[in-house]
Design an enzyme around this catalytic site. Structure first.
Site, PDB file in Angstrom:
ATOM      1  CG  HIS A 127      -2.024   0.932   1.231  1.00  0.00           C
ATOM      2  ND1 HIS A 127      -1.884   2.297   1.156  1.00  0.00           N
ATOM      3  CD2 HIS A 127      -3.361   0.710   1.269  1.00  0.00           C
ATOM      4  CE1 HIS A 127      -3.076   2.863   1.168  1.00  0.00           C
ATOM      5  NE2 HIS A 127      -3.991   1.942   1.221  1.00  0.00           N
ATOM      6  N   GLY A 129       0.283  -5.080   1.694  1.00  0.00           N
ATOM      7  CA  GLY A 129      -0.930  -5.405   0.942  1.00  0.00           C
ATOM      8  C   GLY A 129      -0.658  -6.031  -0.414  1.00  0.00           C
ATOM      9  CE1 TYR A 152      -3.256  -5.824   5.071  1.00  0.00           C
ATOM     10  CE2 TYR A 152      -4.657  -7.756   5.091  1.00  0.00           C
ATOM     11  CZ  TYR A 152      -3.861  -6.882   4.413  1.00  0.00           C
ATOM     12  OH  TYR A 152      -3.663  -7.038   3.053  1.00  0.00           O
TER      13      TYR A 152
HETATM   14  C1  LCV Z   1       5.075   4.758  -0.211  1.00  0.00           C
HETATM   15  C2  LCV Z   1       7.228   3.964  -0.418  1.00  0.00           C
HETATM   16  C3  LCV Z   1       6.816   2.670  -0.024  1.00  0.00           C
HETATM   17  C4  LCV Z   1       5.439   2.473   0.269  1.00  0.00           C
HETATM   18  N1  LCV Z   1       4.595   3.542   0.167  1.00  0.00           N
HETATM   19  O1  LCV Z   1      14.157   1.757  -1.113  1.00  0.00           O
HETATM   20  O2  LCV Z   1       0.047  -4.528   4.936  1.00  0.00           O
HETATM   21  S1  LCV Z   1      -0.171  -3.239   5.590  1.00  0.00           S
HETATM   22  O3  LCV Z   1      -1.319  -3.245   6.483  1.00  0.00           O
HETATM   23  O4  LCV Z   1       1.056  -2.805   6.242  1.00  0.00           O
HETATM   24  C5  LCV Z   1      -0.504  -2.088   4.329  1.00  0.00           C
HETATM   25  C6  LCV Z   1      -1.007  -0.792   4.911  1.00  0.00           C
HETATM   26  C7  LCV Z   1       0.687  -1.906   3.486  1.00  0.00           C
HETATM   27  O5  LCV Z   1       0.824  -2.528   2.459  1.00  0.00           O
HETATM   28  O6  LCV Z   1       1.625  -0.989   3.952  1.00  0.00           O
HETATM   29  C8  LCV Z   1       2.850  -0.871   3.189  1.00  0.00           C
HETATM   30  C9  LCV Z   1       3.734  -2.052   3.564  1.00  0.00           C
HETATM   31  N2  LCV Z   1       5.065  -1.899   2.887  1.00  0.00           N
HETATM   32  C10 LCV Z   1       6.217  -1.878   3.545  1.00  0.00           C
HETATM   33  O7  LCV Z   1       6.318  -1.983   4.757  1.00  0.00           O
HETATM   34  C11 LCV Z   1       7.470  -1.704   2.673  1.00  0.00           C
HETATM   35  C12 LCV Z   1       8.008  -0.287   2.923  1.00  0.00           C
HETATM   36  N3  LCV Z   1       9.191  -0.069   2.088  1.00  0.00           N
HETATM   37  C13 LCV Z   1      10.399  -0.611   2.426  1.00  0.00           C
HETATM   38  O8  LCV Z   1      10.567  -1.347   3.407  1.00  0.00           O
HETATM   39  C14 LCV Z   1      11.518  -0.299   1.483  1.00  0.00           C
HETATM   40  O9  LCV Z   1      11.172   0.849   0.729  1.00  0.00           O
HETATM   41  C15 LCV Z   1      11.800  -1.472   0.512  1.00  0.00           C
HETATM   42  C16 LCV Z   1      12.427  -2.657   1.308  1.00  0.00           C
HETATM   43  C17 LCV Z   1      10.525  -1.902  -0.213  1.00  0.00           C
HETATM   44  C18 LCV Z   1      12.815  -0.988  -0.548  1.00  0.00           C
HETATM   45  O10 LCV Z   1      13.918  -0.442   0.146  1.00  0.00           O
HETATM   46  P1  LCV Z   1      14.954   0.442  -0.678  1.00  0.00           P
HETATM   47  O11 LCV Z   1      16.016   0.812   0.301  1.00  0.00           O
HETATM   48  O12 LCV Z   1      15.302  -0.236  -1.936  1.00  0.00           O
HETATM   49  P2  LCV Z   1      13.705   2.950  -0.153  1.00  0.00           P
HETATM   50  O13 LCV Z   1      13.241   2.435   1.160  1.00  0.00           O
HETATM   51  O14 LCV Z   1      14.764   4.001  -0.178  1.00  0.00           O
HETATM   52  O15 LCV Z   1      12.399   3.480  -0.920  1.00  0.00           O
HETATM   53  C19 LCV Z   1      12.547   4.234  -2.122  1.00  0.00           C
HETATM   54  C20 LCV Z   1      11.459   5.275  -2.070  1.00  0.00           C
HETATM   55  O16 LCV Z   1      10.179   4.610  -2.150  1.00  0.00           O
HETATM   56  C21 LCV Z   1       9.388   4.994  -1.032  1.00  0.00           C
HETATM   57  C22 LCV Z   1      10.372   5.354   0.075  1.00  0.00           C
HETATM   58  O17 LCV Z   1       9.743   6.211   1.013  1.00  0.00           O
HETATM   59  C23 LCV Z   1      11.444   6.034  -0.735  1.00  0.00           C
HETATM   60  O18 LCV Z   1      10.961   7.343  -1.042  1.00  0.00           O
HETATM   61  P3  LCV Z   1      11.979   8.602  -0.947  1.00  0.00           P
HETATM   62  O19 LCV Z   1      13.052   8.291  -1.942  1.00  0.00           O
HETATM   63  O20 LCV Z   1      11.110   9.757  -1.288  1.00  0.00           O
HETATM   64  O21 LCV Z   1      12.476   8.607   0.482  1.00  0.00           O
HETATM   65  N4  LCV Z   1       8.544   3.872  -0.621  1.00  0.00           N
HETATM   66  C24 LCV Z   1       8.956   2.627  -0.387  1.00  0.00           C
HETATM   67  N5  LCV Z   1       7.917   1.854  -0.004  1.00  0.00           N
HETATM   68  N6  LCV Z   1       4.938   1.285   0.607  1.00  0.00           N
HETATM   69  N7  LCV Z   1       6.373   5.005  -0.521  1.00  0.00           N
END
Ligand code: LCV
Length: 262
Positions: free
Chosen positions: A67, A111, A141
């Protein structure tokens, strides 16, 4: 074929392909991506695709980051209600009148895991991981999502996945029946389209009726009104909590959340 900004659509030999193409946000599932995905499914339904492959661009590190966290409400509102964009997408996949095959490579978060198991067949590369993360973000959730996981991986594995929020490896996902096949990344595309091809060799009306029956039978859990209200009350307590706001804030500030249990 319709041209959309955040997804690509293809139809060949009755096999539709929808490719997630929102790389800048790691294919995170927000309103704009959901609108394009639903438009793509509508297009392939009108074109009478007999099977659809849902995939990301070849070679992605992240299939979908789940999400779009920046679109989650700041509290005091159900973050995953019936009309939330992610929920609309999950229902569109389940109601699509032909099998949808999730072809997964890279990592899958939150999600997006629910999106994968809402598809009818899941085929992933051997280096894929799946992490369902509401507890990490401070979210409750929702009941339909929990039913999806209980139906697919069983209650014990579903609880472990939700309580730990840890990424599970493709082998573990296969053993938990979350995925149908795990193949080497370089074989993933050919393998997936072979499976898709066998679906198109069968009678489309029979396959459509089978999918509809699965949809009804899998959604069969009955909840009493009191149970439903209990669930909604508990969920409200969580998304009205300080911890809910802390989980999202911590993500935004790229730091570990400091949950207080209130
Ligand atoms: C917006 C993002 C996101 C993102 N949204 O790259 O299941 S529930 O109930 O939780 C539901 C509500 C749900 O699905 O929630 C989301 C669950 N997703 C996560 O927890 C994954 C969150 N993201 C991460 O852990 C990392 O971004 C991953 C491991 C996917 C990739 O890591 P990496 O180091 O390669 P960054 O973290 O630097 O992310 C690159 C850019 O994408 C944005 C993040 O904020 C960053 O933006 P900025 O460059 O502006 O800082 N981003 C990543 N995931 N779900 N934005």
């Amino acid at each position: 074929m319709l041209v959309l900004e955040l997804v690509e659509i293809k139809l060949e030999d009755n096999i539709g392909t929808i490719t997630l193409n929102h790389q800048g946000k790691l294919n995170s599932i927000g309103e704009a991506l959901v609108n394009d995905l639903i438009a793509a499914f509508d297009e392939l339904e009108s074109a009478q695709a007999q099977v659809v492959v849902l995939r990301a661009k070849p070679g992605v590190k992240v299939w979908s980051a789940g999400h779009d966290i920046s679109e989650l409400p700041d509290g005091r509102r159900d973050p995953l209600g019936y009309h939330d964009s992610l929920e609309k997408l999950l229902r569109r996949v389940q109601d699509f009148p032909a099998p949808v095959i999730a072809m997964i490579e890279g990592t899958v978060w939150g999600g997006a895991c629910d999106l994968c198991i809402s598809c009818d067949i899941v085929i992933c590369a051997d280096d894929t991981t799946f992490a369902i993360t509401p507890a990490k973000l401070g979210l409750p959730y929702n009941a339909s999502g929990l039913v999806h996981f209980i139906n697919v991986v069983g209650p014990q594995k579903a609880k472990e996945m939700f309580f730990t929020a840890r990424p599970i490896l493709s082998r573990e996902a296969l053993n938990s029946r979350m995925v149908n096949h795990v193949v080497k990344r370089e074989e993933l595309e050919a393998f997936t389209y072979r499976i898709a091809g066998t679906v198109t060799e069968n009678a489309p009306l029979a396959v459509r009726a089978l999918k509809r029956q699965f949809r009804h039978l899998l959604g069969g859990q009955m909840l009493s009104s009191e149970t439903f209200e209990d669930i909604q009350g508990m969920r409200r307590e969580v998304y009205d909590s300080r911890d809910y706001r802390e989980g999202i804030q911590a993500f935004r500030e790229k730091r570990k959340p400091d949950f207080k249990g209130r």
